[in-house]
Design an enzyme around this catalytic site. Structure first.
Site, PDB file in Angstrom:
ATOM      1  N   ASP A 173       2.977   2.665   4.222  1.00 19.70           N
ATOM      2  CA  ASP A 173       3.501   1.331   4.488  1.00 19.70           C
ATOM      3  C   ASP A 173       2.732   0.246   3.747  1.00 19.70           C
ATOM      4  O   ASP A 173       1.511   0.319   3.606  1.00 19.70           O
ATOM      5  CB  ASP A 173       3.417   1.077   5.999  1.00 19.70           C
ATOM      6  CG  ASP A 173       3.896  -0.294   6.398  1.00 19.70           C
ATOM      7  OD1 ASP A 173       5.109  -0.541   6.296  1.00 19.70           O
ATOM      8  OD2 ASP A 173       3.053  -1.126   6.800  1.00 19.70           O
ATOM      9  N   GLU A 178       5.965   2.568   0.155  1.00 22.27           N
ATOM     10  CA  GLU A 178       6.749   1.347   0.320  1.00 22.27           C
ATOM     11  C   GLU A 178       6.025   0.216  -0.386  1.00 22.27           C
ATOM     12  O   GLU A 178       4.910  -0.145  -0.014  1.00 22.27           O
ATOM     13  CB  GLU A 178       6.908   0.998   1.799  1.00 22.27           C
ATOM     14  CG  GLU A 178       7.742  -0.256   2.012  1.00 22.27           C
ATOM     15  CD  GLU A 178       7.307  -1.094   3.206  1.00 22.27           C
ATOM     16  OE1 GLU A 178       8.192  -1.691   3.839  1.00 22.27           O
ATOM     17  OE2 GLU A 178       6.097  -1.166   3.495  1.00 22.27           O
TER      18      GLU A 178
END
Length: 577
Positions: free
Chosen positions: A221, A297
């Site tokens: 993330d 990401e």
């Protein structure tokens, strides 16, 4: 074939290698656990709910599923504020529940990928508590600074003008330590200090721990935020320049008010990704089994994304998420824009890696809401027939739409930091509503009377059970696409794509010696009659493999290739006969 397509075709061959490992050319499904399936009747999804539905995912044909964070958390940002990286969040279950889920996944043959959140921890994490107390081991685990004194007022101010993604200053004063700490997201999400080797080692230990528990990889993330610029010679952090965009970003409290040249995409970030890849590769060598996967990401520049794959010497992310369809394409985009972005990715990929396509996730409005419900099947056809990896957010296979959620019911911190007039545009809650399993109370998501977010009003007519039973539905089309995607021409075939006008995209997929498939997507509101033989050596007839619900054709129809009717908002997959 038209000359304009030749370059794209060649690059598809170069960039799309033959799939041999489990993850290559994979079909991945994102589960938002809090909204997927509640097994214990508290109105909140959990791990046993995921375990219960793994066979459903396998029956559709997914390779693996990545789970949004399941670690212990105060849930300020619903799992992205982790208070213990080594424990399961109690609302989601126990470690035994997790181990049971892993065992079930192995039994049915689906891979489990965890969401790894390395940039920050919860301020309730023991590490942060010890850092506040200046514990020698944890003192520099986070980004701390004295701030600066305003020469005019004599008052202490934050070290710089950096703003949080969730609005307002990214610096928060701590009374105990008498310093500011950095938080690029919520106040309760303190940024870890990756210039401290102890932090790097600890986060590697987190990866090793969960690999040891049997996961098949990680989705990492918020990677661009890992490093900030280092302190200058005066021990200060520089202010970021203003965007000076009075139209799109007039509010000085918004994240977009400054250019993030000191808080994102530092050169050290890519090296950290390469280190994590080395770690998972080493784990595979030492422990055997299937290779472990890294997804990343990063909402960053196209050039940066390509470096995430690797630099020719070191490998990086197996799947650096391609967000072009989220950030650059919308319901008003012309066919040529779609083709441009597809070609751009295919042309730029390093040799020997795979493309990937992400059309939805928990941070964006749902596909059916962004592109229009009428284009649901068309968009899924696009996703499943392009080369490389496909990533689907839970519910997109059903055509679920965003749910309107009032200001009073909003829980997303990004929206809660706004106001009743502007919250909805910022809110991620509408795309996080409970999964619609059937027509029973609360869509079969829970036995509780109340759910953590409201269930969509249309669940009685739009749900998984209803679509599984229907001879034609979004889900039946999706399942057919997943099956046909496993054919050699889709796994290893060439891509020849073009826009023939503002509305229509056509492309072919074929591996030498295998079937020729032609895909026609009509984004527009009027029907078009096409002679497909002008573009591909299709022969006089072709068979419809699958097509949108609103198409005049059905699966199995044999059509004249010279008189194919592309209905409005319809996608169709054809095979030469």
């Amino acid at each position: 074939m038209r000359p304009q397509s030749a370059a794209c075709l060649l690059l598809a061959i170069v960039g799309f290698v033959g799939a041999t490992e489990w993850w290559e050319s994979g079909n991945y499904y994102q589960i938002y656990p809090r909204s997927f399936r509640d097994s214990d009747g508290d109105g909140i999804g959990d791990l046993n709910g995921v375990t219960e539905k793994l066979q459903y995912l396998k029956d559709i044909g997914f390779t693996g599923t990545w789970l949004s964070p399941i670690f212990k958390s105060p849930m300020v940002d619903f799992g992205y504020d982790i208070s213990d990286f080594y424990q399961i969040h109690p609302e989601y279950g126990t470690m035994e529940d997790f181990e049971r889920m892993i065992a079930k996944a192995k039994e049915v043959g689906i891979k489990i990928i965890l969401d790894f959140v390395p940039n920050h921890s919860s301020t309730e994490n023991e590490w942060f508590t010890k850092s506040v107390d200046s514990d020698p081991v944890y003192k520099d685990f986070y980004i701390w600074h004295d701030g600066k004194i305003n020469n005019e007022t004599g008052e202490r101010e934050p070290p710089s003008n950096w703003n949080s993604e969730f609005r307002y200053s990214a610096w928060e004063w701590n009374e105990v330590r008498q310093q500011y700490y950095l938080h690029q997201f919520a106040i309760q999400q303190a940024d870890l200090n990756y210039r401290n080797p102890a932090v790097v080692n600890e986060m590697k230990n987190v990866i090793r721990f969960w690999l040891g528990k049997g996961v098949s990889g990680f989705r990492i993330d918020a990677v661009p935020y890992l490093f900030e610029v280092d302190l200058d010679r005066y021990n200060q952090y520089p202010d970021e320049p203003l965007t000076n965009d009075s139209v799109n970003c007039p509010d000085p409290d918004d994240h977009c008010y400054t250019q993030h040249i000191y808080t994102q995409d530092m050169p050290e970030t890519i090296d950290m990704v390469y280190q994590w890849r080395e770690l998972v590769d080493e784990f595979h060598v030492e422990n055997g089994g299937d290779k472990r996967l890294l997804m990343t990401e990063a909402y960053t520049s196209f050039e940066n994304i390509m470096t995430y794959y690797g630099n020719g010497v070191r490998n990086g992310s197996h799947i650096p998420f391609n967000f072009d369809f989220l950030t650059s394409i919308n319901n008003a985009s012309k066919a040529g824009e779609y083709v441009e972005h597809i070609k751009k990715w295919m042309d730029a990929m390093p040799e020997g890696v795979y493309a990937n396509w992400v059309l939805g996730n928990h941070d964006n409005k749902r596909v059916a809401s962004r592109f229009g419900v009428q284009r649901t099947d068309l968009i899924n056809i696009l996703l499943q027939t392009l080369p490389g990896h496909a990533v689907t957010y839970n519910g997109e296979e059903l055509g679920m739409t965003d749910v309107w959620i009032s200001w009073e019911d909003t829980v997303d911190p990004n929206a809660c930091n706004s106001d009743p007039d502007n919250y909805y545009a910022r809110s991620r809650d509408p795309a996080r509503s409970p999964y619609q399993w059937d027509a029973s109370s609360k869509a079969g998501f829970t036995s509780a009377d109340h759910t953590w977010l409201p269930v969509a009003d249309d669940y009685k007519t739009n749900n998984a059970l209803q679509q599984l039973r229907a001879p034609r539905s979004h889900l039946q089309i999706f399942k057919k696409l997943v099956r046909v995607r496993k054919e050699p021409s889709f796994r290893q075939g060439e891509l020849n794509i073009q826009a023939i006008d503002d509305d229509v995209i056509i492309y072919s997929r074929q591996k030498t010696g295998s079937d020729l498939y032609v895909i026609v997507l009509n984004l527009g509101s009027t029907s078009k009659t096409l002679d497909l033989t002008k573009y591909y050596e299709l022969g006089t007839q072709a068979e419809v493999i699958t097509t949108s619900l609103s198409s005049q054709y059905i699966d199995g129809d044999v059509i004249k290739s010279t008189e194919f009717v592309a209905n409005p908002y319809v996608g169709t997959v054809l095979v030469a006969v």
